[in-house]
Design an enzyme around this catalytic site. Structure first.
Site, PDB file in Angstrom:
ATOM      1  N   ALA A  65       1.208  -1.104  -0.026  1.00 51.85           N
ATOM      2  CA  ALA A  65       0.332   0.064   0.523  1.00 51.85           C
ATOM      3  C   ALA A  65       0.863   1.274   0.054  1.00 51.85           C
ATOM      4  O   ALA A  65       1.700   0.975   0.408  1.00 51.85           O
ATOM      5  CB  ALA A  65      -1.195   0.137   1.554  1.00 51.85           C
ATOM      6  N   GLY A 108       0.789  -5.297   0.956  1.00 46.65           N
ATOM      7  CA  GLY A 108      -0.654  -4.485  -0.344  1.00 46.65           C
ATOM      8  C   GLY A 108      -0.065  -5.820  -1.247  1.00 46.65           C
ATOM      9  O   GLY A 108      -0.796  -6.134  -2.179  1.00 46.65           O
ATOM     10  N   GLU A 111      -0.861  -9.496  -0.861  1.00 50.58           N
ATOM     11  CA  GLU A 111      -2.246  -9.941  -0.459  1.00 50.58           C
ATOM     12  C   GLU A 111      -2.732  -9.489  -2.031  1.00 50.58           C
ATOM     13  O   GLU A 111      -3.636 -10.427  -2.468  1.00 50.58           O
ATOM     14  CB  GLU A 111      -2.399  -8.208   0.571  1.00 50.58           C
ATOM     15  CG  GLU A 111      -1.635  -8.431   1.665  1.00 50.58           C
ATOM     16  CD  GLU A 111      -2.136  -7.635   2.529  1.00 50.58           C
ATOM     17  OE1 GLU A 111      -2.148  -6.914   2.620  1.00 50.58           O
ATOM     18  OE2 GLU A 111      -2.434  -7.840   3.942  1.00 50.58           O
ATOM     19  N   GLU A 131       4.374  -5.275   7.206  1.00 50.20           N
ATOM     20  CA  GLU A 131       3.495  -4.287   7.628  1.00 50.20           C
ATOM     21  C   GLU A 131       3.741  -3.492   9.317  1.00 50.20           C
ATOM     22  O   GLU A 131       4.221  -2.932   9.804  1.00 50.20           O
ATOM     23  CB  GLU A 131       2.465  -4.040   7.379  1.00 50.20           C
ATOM     24  CG  GLU A 131       1.652  -4.649   6.571  1.00 50.20           C
ATOM     25  CD  GLU A 131       1.968  -5.332   5.715  1.00 50.20           C
ATOM     26  OE1 GLU A 131       2.613  -6.536   6.353  1.00 50.20           O
ATOM     27  OE2 GLU A 131       1.078  -6.049   4.430  1.00 50.20           O
TER      28      GLU A 131
HETATM   29  N1  CAA Z   1       4.468   3.324  -0.355  1.00 50.16           N
HETATM   30  C1  CAA Z   1       4.924   4.433  -0.857  1.00 50.16           C
HETATM   31  N2  CAA Z   1       6.265   4.320  -2.009  1.00 50.16           N
HETATM   32  C2  CAA Z   1       7.195   3.472  -1.838  1.00 50.16           C
HETATM   33  C3  CAA Z   1       6.684   1.938  -1.648  1.00 50.16           C
HETATM   34  C4  CAA Z   1       5.230   2.467  -0.597  1.00 50.16           C
HETATM   35  N3  CAA Z   1       5.149   0.857  -0.143  1.00 50.16           N
HETATM   36  N4  CAA Z   1       7.863   1.320  -1.694  1.00 50.16           N
HETATM   37  C5  CAA Z   1       8.340   2.176  -2.212  1.00 50.16           C
HETATM   38  N5  CAA Z   1       8.461   2.980  -2.696  1.00 50.16           N
HETATM   39  C6  CAA Z   1       9.166   4.518  -2.669  1.00 50.16           C
HETATM   40  C7  CAA Z   1      10.295   5.288  -1.519  1.00 50.16           C
HETATM   41  O1  CAA Z   1       9.728   5.830  -1.479  1.00 50.16           O
HETATM   42  C8  CAA Z   1      10.589   5.583  -3.291  1.00 50.16           C
HETATM   43  O2  CAA Z   1      10.213   6.813  -3.449  1.00 50.16           O
HETATM   44  P1  CAA Z   1      11.152   7.947  -2.846  1.00 50.16           P
HETATM   45  O3  CAA Z   1      12.542   8.261  -4.887  1.00 50.16           O
HETATM   46  O4  CAA Z   1      10.841   9.384  -3.544  1.00 50.16           O
HETATM   47  O5  CAA Z   1      11.646   7.970  -1.971  1.00 50.16           O
HETATM   48  C9  CAA Z   1      10.824   4.429  -4.210  1.00 50.16           C
HETATM   49  O6  CAA Z   1       9.364   3.642  -4.227  1.00 50.16           O
HETATM   50  C10 CAA Z   1      12.106   3.611  -4.321  1.00 50.16           C
HETATM   51  O7  CAA Z   1      12.249   2.803  -3.355  1.00 50.16           O
HETATM   52  P2  CAA Z   1      13.837   2.375  -2.299  1.00 50.16           P
HETATM   53  O8  CAA Z   1      14.148   3.830  -2.827  1.00 50.16           O
HETATM   54  O9  CAA Z   1      13.042   1.974  -1.518  1.00 50.16           O
HETATM   55  O10 CAA Z   1      14.107   1.456  -3.174  1.00 50.16           O
HETATM   56  P3  CAA Z   1      14.542   0.237  -2.655  1.00 50.16           P
HETATM   57  O11 CAA Z   1      14.659  -0.637  -3.617  1.00 50.16           O
HETATM   58  O12 CAA Z   1      16.271   0.771  -1.548  1.00 50.16           O
HETATM   59  O13 CAA Z   1      14.404  -0.637  -1.526  1.00 50.16           O
HETATM   60  C11 CAA Z   1      11.909  -1.745  -0.926  1.00 50.16           C
HETATM   61  C12 CAA Z   1      12.961  -1.610  -2.145  1.00 50.16           C
HETATM   62  C13 CAA Z   1      12.944  -2.392  -0.137  1.00 50.16           C
HETATM   63  C14 CAA Z   1      10.732  -2.561  -1.641  1.00 50.16           C
HETATM   64  C15 CAA Z   1      10.961  -0.568  -0.071  1.00 50.16           C
HETATM   65  O14 CAA Z   1      11.061   0.673  -0.723  1.00 50.16           O
HETATM   66  C16 CAA Z   1      10.435  -0.868   1.406  1.00 50.16           C
HETATM   67  O15 CAA Z   1      10.608  -0.967   2.108  1.00 50.16           O
HETATM   68  N6  CAA Z   1       8.928  -0.556   0.576  1.00 50.16           N
HETATM   69  C17 CAA Z   1       8.284  -0.203   1.692  1.00 50.16           C
HETATM   70  C18 CAA Z   1       7.533  -1.943   1.715  1.00 50.16           C
HETATM   71  C19 CAA Z   1       6.116  -1.509   2.770  1.00 50.16           C
HETATM   72  O16 CAA Z   1       6.583  -1.620   4.141  1.00 50.16           O
HETATM   73  N7  CAA Z   1       5.723  -1.540   2.102  1.00 50.16           N
HETATM   74  C20 CAA Z   1       4.338  -2.772   3.337  1.00 50.16           C
HETATM   75  C21 CAA Z   1       3.223  -1.728   3.108  1.00 50.16           C
HETATM   76  S1  CAA Z   1       1.684  -1.319   4.573  1.00 50.16           S
HETATM   77  C22 CAA Z   1       0.609  -2.162   3.106  1.00 50.16           C
HETATM   78  O17 CAA Z   1       0.627  -2.558   2.368  1.00 50.16           O
HETATM   79  C23 CAA Z   1      -0.158  -2.481   4.206  1.00 50.16           C
HETATM   80  C24 CAA Z   1      -1.600  -3.129   3.842  1.00 50.16           C
HETATM   81  O18 CAA Z   1      -1.699  -4.801   4.326  1.00 50.16           O
HETATM   82  C25 CAA Z   1      -2.534  -2.868   2.544  1.00 50.16           C
END
Ligand code: CAA
Length: 257
Positions: A65, A108, A111, A131
């Site tokens: 998400a 998400g 999911e 999460e």
């Molecule tokens: N939401 C919004 N933006 C996201 C994102 C997310 N889930 N995941 C990545 N991005 C964005 C980053 O903020 C970044 O944007 P900026 O360049 O503007 O800063 C861009 O995508 C590239 O990401 P990274 O620089 O972090 O890339 P990376 O290769 O270093 O890392 C990753 C990749 C490990 C996937 C890392 O991006 C990450 O940990 N992302 C979040 C993953 C996460 O926590 N997901 C769960 C979300 S909560 C949810 O989903 C609730 C539910 O159950 C519905």
């Protein structure tokens, strides 16, 4: 309709939806989900489409998400808007839908893949429910579907620690049906989808409904449901065509494709 967060194509009888927010690793914001639901509704109503493939990029199916959109949400807003419930439309799609997952399928994203009928994974795929690291828990069915796919121990560990699973572990655990080289993933998913779309559509849809019933009911009721569905198939011209073609040693020409 013009889409900004997804790309939608028809490849013969297969609908291909590609999540496309490359700068955000296909993070699932409300605009993307609304577009996905619109595209699926159109494919649902399109008699020429017999199967859908849902994919992302080589780096990310979807990284979850959209945390930036979600970070300021209050409890009251989440509750009043029934936040995330609109995502469930994927799990109510009645035609087969295959997730072709390369790269990250997190939160998400994992999911969403699990809402599809089965997952084909690229060898670089990584699945996780991180999460907990954000101070929340899965909200789009992860704690329920992952547990049904991989069992309690692994699902509990993943949800409580945020550990990611690679493609080999995901296949071993039953989360994905097959692992493919990343550059072959989408072509193979399209081939599988074409094969499904070539069968009788009502029979395919009833088969999907019956397999899904296994998650919703007892064994006795599920078997009863399957039996009644099976009986009803003898009222279709495609059953007659399929069996007649077998007896006559020729390929079937299903009418209701
Ligand atoms: N939401 C919004 N933006 C996201 C994102 C997310 N889930 N995941 C990545 N991005 C964005 C980053 O903020 C970044 O944007 P900026 O360049 O503007 O800063 C861009 O995508 C590239 O990401 P990274 O620089 O972090 O890339 P990376 O290769 O270093 O890392 C990753 C990749 C490990 C996937 C890392 O991006 C990450 O940990 N992302 C979040 C993953 C996460 O926590 N997901 C769960 C979300 S909560 C949810 O989903 C609730 C539910 O159950 C519905």
């Amino acid at each position: 309709m013009g889409y900004e967060n997804i790309q939608v194509e028809k490849r013969g009888r297969v609908g291909l939806v590609t999540l496309h927010r490359p700068k955000a690793l296909n993070a699932l914001n409300s605009a993307l989900i609304a577009e996905l639901n619109t595209a699926l509704a159109q494919f649902e109503g399109d008699d020429k489409i017999g199967c859908v493939v849902l994919t992302g990029s080589e780096k990310a199916f979807a990284a979850g998400a959209d945390v930036k959109e979600m970070s300021t949400l209050s409890f009251v807003e989440a509750y009043k808007t029934d936040f995330i419930t609109s995502w469930d439309q994927v799990s109510r799609f009645r035609k087969p839908i295959i997730a072709a997952v390369a790269g990250y399928a997190l939160g998400g994203g994992c999911e969403l893949a699990m809402m599809c009928d089965f997952i084909l994974a690229a060898d670089n795929a990584r699945f996780g429910q991180p999460e907990i690291t954000l101070g929340v828990m899965p909200g789009a069915g992860g704690s329920q579907r992952l547990t049904r796919f991989v069992g309690k121990s692994k699902a509990m560990e993943m949800c409580l620690t945020g550990r990611m699973m690679d493609a080999a572990e995901a296949e071993r655990s039953g989360l994905v049906s097959r692992v493919l080289p990343v550059d072959e993933l989408v072509d193979e998913a399209l081939r599988v989808a074409e094969k499904i779309a070539d069968f009788s559509m009502p029979i395919v849809m009833m088969t999907k409904e019956s397999v899904n019933r296994a998650y919703e009911t007892t064994l006795a009721e599920g078997v009863r449901f399957e039996r009644r569905m099976f009986h009803s198939m003898f009222a279709t011209e495609d059953q007659q065509e399929g069996m007649t073609a077998f007896v006559e040693k020729r390929a079937p020409q299903f009418k209701n494709r």
